[in-house]
Design a protein around this motif. Structure first.
Motif, PDB file in Angstrom:
ATOM      1  N   VAL A 141      35.304  15.354 -31.531  1.00 20.18           N
ATOM      2  CA  VAL A 141      34.502  14.421 -32.320  1.00 20.18           C
ATOM      3  C   VAL A 141      35.378  13.912 -33.459  1.00 20.18           C
ATOM      4  N   VAL A 142      35.561  12.604 -33.514  1.00 20.46           N
ATOM      5  CA  VAL A 142      36.431  11.976 -34.498  1.00 20.46           C
ATOM      6  C   VAL A 142      35.592  11.282 -35.564  1.00 20.46           C
ATOM      7  N   GLU A 145      31.487  15.168 -41.688  1.00 22.46           N
ATOM      8  CA  GLU A 145      32.574  16.131 -41.885  1.00 22.46           C
ATOM      9  C   GLU A 145      32.325  17.443 -41.137  1.00 22.46           C
ATOM     10  N   ARG A 146      31.083  17.882 -41.105  1.00 15.23           N
ATOM     11  CA  ARG A 146      30.757  19.144 -40.426  1.00 15.23           C
ATOM     12  C   ARG A 146      30.932  19.035 -38.914  1.00 15.23           C
ATOM     13  N   LEU A 147      30.550  17.909 -38.349  1.00 14.60           N
ATOM     14  CA  LEU A 147      30.595  17.752 -36.891  1.00 14.60           C
ATOM     15  C   LEU A 147      31.982  17.402 -36.352  1.00 14.60           C
ATOM     16  N   ALA A 148      32.816  16.799 -37.194  1.00 15.00           N
ATOM     17  CA  ALA A 148      34.109  16.286 -36.729  1.00 15.00           C
ATOM     18  C   ALA A 148      35.129  17.389 -36.491  1.00 15.00           C
ATOM     19  N   THR A 149      35.911  17.189 -35.429  1.00 12.87           N
ATOM     20  CA  THR A 149      37.072  18.049 -35.176  1.00 12.87           C
ATOM     21  C   THR A 149      38.356  17.333 -35.580  1.00 12.87           C
ATOM     22  N   VAL A 150      38.272  16.008 -35.740  1.00 15.98           N
ATOM     23  CA  VAL A 150      39.393  15.180 -36.178  1.00 15.98           C
ATOM     24  C   VAL A 150      38.852  14.218 -37.229  1.00 15.98           C
ATOM     25  N   GLN A 185      46.676   7.323 -34.290  1.00 19.04           N
ATOM     26  CA  GLN A 185      46.432   8.609 -34.931  1.00 19.04           C
ATOM     27  C   GLN A 185      45.272   9.334 -34.267  1.00 19.04           C
ATOM     28  N   VAL A 186      44.222   8.600 -33.914  1.00 17.48           N
ATOM     29  CA  VAL A 186      43.091   9.219 -33.218  1.00 17.48           C
ATOM     30  C   VAL A 186      43.560   9.763 -31.869  1.00 17.48           C
ATOM     31  N   HIS A 187      44.364   8.978 -31.167  1.00 17.04           N
ATOM     32  CA  HIS A 187      44.900   9.411 -29.870  1.00 17.04           C
ATOM     33  C   HIS A 187      45.664  10.721 -30.021  1.00 17.04           C
ATOM     34  N   ALA A 188      46.477  10.810 -31.062  1.00 20.57           N
ATOM     35  CA  ALA A 188      47.235  12.040 -31.311  1.00 20.57           C
ATOM     36  C   ALA A 188      46.290  13.210 -31.541  1.00 20.57           C
ATOM     37  N   ALA A 197      34.493  17.232 -16.385  1.00 18.34           N
ATOM     38  CA  ALA A 197      35.056  15.911 -16.094  1.00 18.34           C
ATOM     39  C   ALA A 197      34.091  14.788 -16.419  1.00 18.34           C
ATOM     40  N   GLY A 198      32.780  15.076 -16.490  1.00 19.91           N
ATOM     41  CA  GLY A 198      31.793  14.026 -16.717  1.00 19.91           C
ATOM     42  C   GLY A 198      31.460  13.765 -18.164  1.00 19.91           C
ATOM     43  N   VAL A 199      32.088  14.479 -19.099  1.00 24.25           N
ATOM     44  CA  VAL A 199      31.771  14.286 -20.517  1.00 24.25           C
ATOM     45  C   VAL A 199      32.864  13.457 -21.186  1.00 24.25           C
ATOM     46  N   PRO A 200      32.553  12.885 -22.363  1.00 21.07           N
ATOM     47  CA  PRO A 200      33.527  12.008 -23.026  1.00 21.07           C
ATOM     48  C   PRO A 200      34.844  12.693 -23.385  1.00 21.07           C
ATOM     49  N   ARG A 201      35.923  11.908 -23.325  1.00 10.87           N
ATOM     50  CA  ARG A 201      37.222  12.383 -23.822  1.00 10.87           C
ATOM     51  C   ARG A 201      37.175  12.499 -25.334  1.00 10.87           C
ATOM     52  N   ALA A 202      36.428  11.603 -25.976  1.00  8.65           N
ATOM     53  CA  ALA A 202      36.292  11.628 -27.431  1.00  8.65           C
ATOM     54  C   ALA A 202      35.009  10.919 -27.826  1.00  8.65           C
ATOM     55  N   VAL A 203      34.414  11.393 -28.923  1.00  5.97           N
ATOM     56  CA  VAL A 203      33.228  10.766 -29.499  1.00  5.97           C
ATOM     57  C   VAL A 203      33.589  10.338 -30.920  1.00  5.97           C
ATOM     58  N   LEU A 204      33.353   9.063 -31.234  1.00  4.02           N
ATOM     59  CA  LEU A 204      33.659   8.531 -32.552  1.00  4.02           C
ATOM     60  C   LEU A 204      32.397   8.415 -33.386  1.00  4.02           C
ATOM     61  N   ILE A 205      32.450   8.970 -34.601  1.00  2.00           N
ATOM     62  CA  ILE A 205      31.340   8.874 -35.539  1.00  2.00           C
ATOM     63  C   ILE A 205      31.872   8.323 -36.856  1.00  2.00           C
ATOM     64  N   GLY A 206      30.969   7.783 -37.671  1.00  2.00           N
ATOM     65  CA  GLY A 206      31.376   7.244 -38.965  1.00  2.00           C
ATOM     66  C   GLY A 206      30.440   6.132 -39.386  1.00  2.00           C
TER      67      GLY A 206
END
Length: 198
Positions: A105-106, A148-153, A168-171, A3-12
């Motif tokens: 990871v997006v 690209e290697r780290l991303a799941t989305v 789209q990220v939310h999806a 519960a204490g970790v991010p819902r999503a991490v954005l990279i780019g």
């Protein structure tokens, strides 16, 4: 996922929309938004550009590594990382562990043509000093395989309003299927194009 970790991490890269899309995604998820560049500035008491000039990139990267490690451990919202944060080996391992624990990871991808007007290639981007366009391309070529290697989305933000990219990220984060609207853009299934654009 804890519960204490991010819902999503954005990279780019710079100009991909991590902060703008991250805030919109956080609103959709009903969680807080956090940017590690802002955390670094708060710790250092000065802007990122000044840290680079006065203290050097190695010191900035050390502060950035600490900010990422802390946020990955305790921020239960949406987290945006600075463009170069993923090049640190410790950060890569931390993100791999986050993903192994069920995290998302997006990679927000963008072309130079669309990044340029967003970034403005001004002095607040210390790694883009000199020939900013050539430097952006050089950094992107070096970083793309890691993104690209780290991303799941993987979401491309070119020619799309931030609200649509956030949908789209939310999806991708929530595992919802995406469909295309009349213009051929992805929208979250069950969400009208009007809701995505509002």
């Amino acid at each position: 996922m804890s519960a204490g970790v991010p819902r999503a991490v954005l990279i780019g890269p710079p100009g991909s929309g991590k902060t703008t899309v991250g805030r919109l995604l956080a609103q959709r998820l009903g969680v807080a938004f956090r940017d590690t560049d802002a955390d670094v500035e708060e710790t250092a008491g000065k802007p990122v550009a000044e840290i680079f000039v006065e203290d050097g990139e190695p010191h900035f990267r050390e502060l950035e590594r600490e900010a990422v490690t802390t946020a990955l451990a305790c921020h239960p919202g949406v987290l945006a990382l600075g463009g170069g944060a993923v090049m640190d080996e410790h950060t890569q391992r931390a993100l791999e562990g986050y993903v192994a624990g069920g995290g998302t990871v997006v990679f927000l991808d963008v072309s130079l043509a669309h990044a340029a007007p967003r970034v403005g290639f001004n002095q607040s981007r210390p790694l883009l000093v000199g020939n900013p366009r050539a430097r952006w391309v050089e950094l992107m070529q070096a970083r793309r395989p890691t993104y690209e290697r780290l991303a799941t989305v993987h979401v491309v933000s070119d020619e799309r309003p931030p609200q649509e990219v956030a949908a789209q990220v939310h999806a991708g984060v929530t595992g919802r299927r995406t469909t295309q609207d009349a213009a051929g853009h992805d929208t979250a299934a069950g969400t009208s194009a009007q809701e995505v654009q509002s």
